[in-house]
Design a protein around this motif. Structure first.
Motif, PDB file in Angstrom:
ATOM      1  N   ASP A  83       0.815  -1.216   0.000  1.00 18.68           N
ATOM      2  CA  ASP A  83       0.000   0.000   0.000  1.00 18.68           C
ATOM      3  C   ASP A  83       0.852   1.273   0.000  1.00 18.68           C
ATOM      4  OD1 ASP A  83      -2.300  -1.551   0.057  1.00 18.68           O
ATOM      5  OD2 ASP A  83      -2.622  -1.309   2.209  1.00 18.68           O
ATOM      6  N   ALA A  84       1.922   1.253   0.777  1.00 18.57           N
ATOM      7  CA  ALA A  84       2.750   2.450   0.894  1.00 18.57           C
ATOM      8  C   ALA A  84       3.692   2.632  -0.294  1.00 18.57           C
ATOM      9  CB  ALA A  84       3.563   2.399   2.192  1.00 18.57           C
ATOM     10  N   ALA A  85       4.190   1.532  -0.851  1.00 15.71           N
ATOM     11  CA  ALA A  85       5.186   1.626  -1.929  1.00 15.71           C
ATOM     12  C   ALA A  85       4.565   1.673  -3.318  1.00 15.71           C
ATOM     13  CB  ALA A  85       6.155   0.448  -1.839  1.00 15.71           C
ATOM     14  N   GLY A  86       3.383   1.122  -3.471  1.00 14.22           N
ATOM     15  CA  GLY A  86       2.747   1.000  -4.778  1.00 14.22           C
ATOM     16  C   GLY A  86       2.583   2.298  -5.553  1.00 14.22           C
ATOM     17  N   PRO A  87       2.089   3.363  -4.937  1.00 13.24           N
ATOM     18  CA  PRO A  87       1.877   4.594  -5.703  1.00 13.24           C
ATOM     19  C   PRO A  87       3.165   5.258  -6.194  1.00 13.24           C
ATOM     20  CG  PRO A  87       0.586   4.614  -3.675  1.00 13.24           C
ATOM     21  CD  PRO A  87       1.514   3.440  -3.605  1.00 13.24           C
ATOM     22  N   PHE A  88       4.306   4.795  -5.723  1.00 14.33           N
ATOM     23  CA  PHE A  88       5.562   5.452  -6.055  1.00 14.33           C
ATOM     24  C   PHE A  88       6.458   4.585  -6.931  1.00 14.33           C
ATOM     25  CE2 PHE A  88       3.848   7.089  -2.154  1.00 14.33           C
ATOM     26  CZ  PHE A  88       3.725   8.427  -2.487  1.00 14.33           C
ATOM     27  N   ALA A  89       5.847   3.695  -7.670  1.00 15.26           N
ATOM     28  CA  ALA A  89       6.549   2.856  -8.653  1.00 15.26           C
ATOM     29  C   ALA A  89       7.688   2.061  -8.029  1.00 15.26           C
ATOM     30  CB  ALA A  89       7.048   3.701  -9.820  1.00 15.26           C
ATOM     31  N   ARG A  90       7.488   1.579  -6.809  1.00 16.64           N
ATOM     32  CA  ARG A  90       8.473   0.710  -6.168  1.00 16.64           C
ATOM     33  C   ARG A  90       8.020  -0.729  -6.346  1.00 16.64           C
ATOM     34  NH1 ARG A  90      12.772   2.664  -3.135  1.00 16.64           N
ATOM     35  NH2 ARG A  90      13.364   0.501  -3.488  1.00 16.64           N
ATOM     36  N   GLU A  91       8.047  -1.149  -7.615  1.00 14.95           N
ATOM     37  CA  GLU A  91       7.602  -2.501  -7.953  1.00 14.95           C
ATOM     38  C   GLU A  91       8.432  -3.562  -7.241  1.00 14.95           C
ATOM     39  OE1 GLU A  91       8.187  -0.215 -10.444  1.00 14.95           O
ATOM     40  OE2 GLU A  91       6.153   0.168 -11.129  1.00 14.95           O
ATOM     41  N   ASP A  92       9.702  -3.265  -6.998  1.00 18.81           N
ATOM     42  CA  ASP A  92      10.560  -4.231  -6.318  1.00 18.81           C
ATOM     43  C   ASP A  92      10.025  -4.553  -4.928  1.00 18.81           C
ATOM     44  OD1 ASP A  92      11.155  -1.619  -5.508  1.00 18.81           O
ATOM     45  OD2 ASP A  92      13.297  -1.999  -5.288  1.00 18.81           O
ATOM     46  N   LEU A  93       9.689  -3.520  -4.169  1.00 21.07           N
ATOM     47  CA  LEU A  93       9.141  -3.736  -2.831  1.00 21.07           C
ATOM     48  C   LEU A  93       7.783  -4.427  -2.895  1.00 21.07           C
ATOM     49  CD1 LEU A  93      10.056  -0.296  -1.224  1.00 21.07           C
ATOM     50  CD2 LEU A  93      11.038  -2.520  -0.637  1.00 21.07           C
ATOM     51  N   CYS A  94       6.975  -4.009  -3.850  1.00 25.37           N
ATOM     52  CA  CYS A  94       5.647  -4.615  -3.994  1.00 25.37           C
ATOM     53  C   CYS A  94       5.749  -6.091  -4.371  1.00 25.37           C
ATOM     54  CB  CYS A  94       4.829  -3.855  -5.036  1.00 25.37           C
ATOM     55  SG  CYS A  94       4.379  -2.192  -4.510  1.00 25.37           S
ATOM     56  N   MET A  95       6.682  -6.421  -5.263  1.00 25.40           N
ATOM     57  CA  MET A  95       6.844  -7.825  -5.661  1.00 25.40           C
ATOM     58  C   MET A  95       7.339  -8.671  -4.492  1.00 25.40           C
ATOM     59  SD  MET A  95       8.344  -7.333  -9.510  1.00 25.40           S
ATOM     60  CE  MET A  95       8.626  -9.069  -9.794  1.00 25.40           C
ATOM     61  N   ALA A  96       8.275  -8.140  -3.728  1.00 26.49           N
ATOM     62  CA  ALA A  96       8.790  -8.881  -2.563  1.00 26.49           C
ATOM     63  C   ALA A  96       7.685  -9.063  -1.526  1.00 26.49           C
ATOM     64  CB  ALA A  96       9.984  -8.143  -1.964  1.00 26.49           C
ATOM     65  N   ALA A  97       6.891  -8.028  -1.300  1.00 23.36           N
ATOM     66  CA  ALA A  97       5.797  -8.121  -0.331  1.00 23.36           C
ATOM     67  C   ALA A  97       4.714  -9.083  -0.817  1.00 23.36           C
ATOM     68  CB  ALA A  97       5.214  -6.738  -0.069  1.00 23.36           C
ATOM     69  N   THR A  98       4.439  -9.066  -2.109  1.00 18.70           N
ATOM     70  CA  THR A  98       3.466 -10.006  -2.676  1.00 18.70           C
ATOM     71  C   THR A  98       3.956 -11.434  -2.506  1.00 18.70           C
ATOM     72  OG1 THR A  98       2.706  -8.367  -4.277  1.00 18.70           O
ATOM     73  CG2 THR A  98       2.265 -10.660  -4.798  1.00 18.70           C
ATOM     74  N   ASN A  99       5.249 -11.627  -2.699  1.00 23.46           N
ATOM     75  CA  ASN A  99       5.841 -12.951  -2.509  1.00 23.46           C
ATOM     76  C   ASN A  99       5.613 -13.441  -1.081  1.00 23.46           C
ATOM     77  OD1 ASN A  99       7.824 -14.847  -4.022  1.00 23.46           O
ATOM     78  ND2 ASN A  99       8.697 -14.684  -1.973  1.00 23.46           N
ATOM     79  N   LEU A 100       5.832 -12.553  -0.111  1.00 25.62           N
ATOM     80  CA  LEU A 100       5.621 -12.927   1.280  1.00 25.62           C
ATOM     81  C   LEU A 100       4.143 -13.225   1.535  1.00 25.62           C
ATOM     82  CD1 LEU A 100       6.551 -13.428   4.140  1.00 25.62           C
ATOM     83  CD2 LEU A 100       6.493 -10.957   4.535  1.00 25.62           C
ATOM     84  N   CYS A 101       3.259 -12.410   0.991  1.00 23.47           N
ATOM     85  CA  CYS A 101       1.820 -12.669   1.148  1.00 23.47           C
ATOM     86  C   CYS A 101       1.449 -14.035   0.573  1.00 23.47           C
ATOM     87  CB  CYS A 101       1.000 -11.563   0.474  1.00 23.47           C
ATOM     88  SG  CYS A 101       1.012  -9.993   1.358  1.00 23.47           S
ATOM     89  N   ASP A 102       2.005 -14.361  -0.580  1.00 26.09           N
ATOM     90  CA  ASP A 102       1.741 -15.667  -1.190  1.00 26.09           C
ATOM     91  C   ASP A 102       2.226 -16.807  -0.289  1.00 26.09           C
ATOM     92  OD1 ASP A 102       0.598 -14.441  -3.381  1.00 26.09           O
ATOM     93  OD2 ASP A 102       2.357 -14.702  -4.677  1.00 26.09           O
ATOM     94  N   LEU A 103       3.394 -16.641   0.305  1.00 22.34           N
ATOM     95  CA  LEU A 103       3.920 -17.657   1.219  1.00 22.34           C
ATOM     96  C   LEU A 103       3.025 -17.809   2.443  1.00 22.34           C
ATOM     97  CD1 LEU A 103       7.704 -16.854   0.966  1.00 22.34           C
ATOM     98  CD2 LEU A 103       6.733 -19.136   0.776  1.00 22.34           C
ATOM     99  N   LEU A 104       2.580 -16.689   2.968  1.00 23.56           N
ATOM    100  CA  LEU A 104       1.725 -16.734   4.154  1.00 23.56           C
ATOM    101  C   LEU A 104       0.369 -17.342   3.825  1.00 23.56           C
ATOM    102  CD1 LEU A 104       2.653 -13.219   5.548  1.00 23.56           C
ATOM    103  CD2 LEU A 104       3.340 -15.432   6.506  1.00 23.56           C
TER     104      LEU A 104
END
Length: 156
Positions: A83-104
């Motif tokens: 939510d915090a990184a998405g609007p600022f084109a930080r796809e790297d952080l979003c992809m890593a966070a999505t990966n963690l969400c998928d694992l959880l």
């Protein structure tokens, strides 16, 4: 019996400004929006850092009965990074966070969870924040490594 549905059309402030005579053009409105958003980027990255600290500080659950609550907290924090990184084109952080969400999401709630996954992701988030923007190769290596963790842990 007849059901009546009333629909109230709302107009955004932006559309009102664009449509009125002498209003601003779409291009100017978009430029102003981008400037307003850019002014919030530093605040957003501070929020990401705080969220990473909270994630890293999460204690491993002390039993299966507490696992679901702990995983939900970790999931909420990871989603907060998106939510915090998405609007600022930080796809790297979003992809890593999505990966963690998928694992959880994919972890069975009736079996112990390898809490090192949380630690590794927190460290990876910190690394992604610290890397220079132009270091795309290292960024991709970090993301690929996190994807490998996902494949190993969930068998995908």
């Amino acid at each position: 019996m007849t059901t009546v549905i009333t629909h109230n059309r709302r107009r955004s402030r932006l559309s009102s400004l664009i449509d009125q005579p002498g209003g601003i053009s779409t291009g100017i409105a978009l430029k102003q929006a981008a400037q307003n958003l850019a002014s919030m980027e530093e605040q957003s990255l501070q929020l990401v850092e705080q969220t990473i600290q909270q994630l890293a500080a999460l204690p491993a659950p002390d039993g299966i009965e507490n696992l679901e609550g702990a995983l939900n907290k970790a999931y909420a924090l990871s989603a907060g990074i998106i939510d915090a990184a998405g609007p600022f084109a930080r796809e790297d952080l979003c992809m890593a966070a999505t990966n963690l969400c998928d694992l959880l999401d994919g972890s069975p709630s009736d079996q112990p969870f390898d809490w090192r996954i949380i630690t590794v992701h927190a460290q990876s988030f910190r690394l992604l924040l610290a890397l220079p923007k132009e270091d795309t190769t290292t960024r991709q290596q970090v993301l690929d490594s996190l994807k490998d963790v996902l494949k190993v842990k969930l068998g995908g």
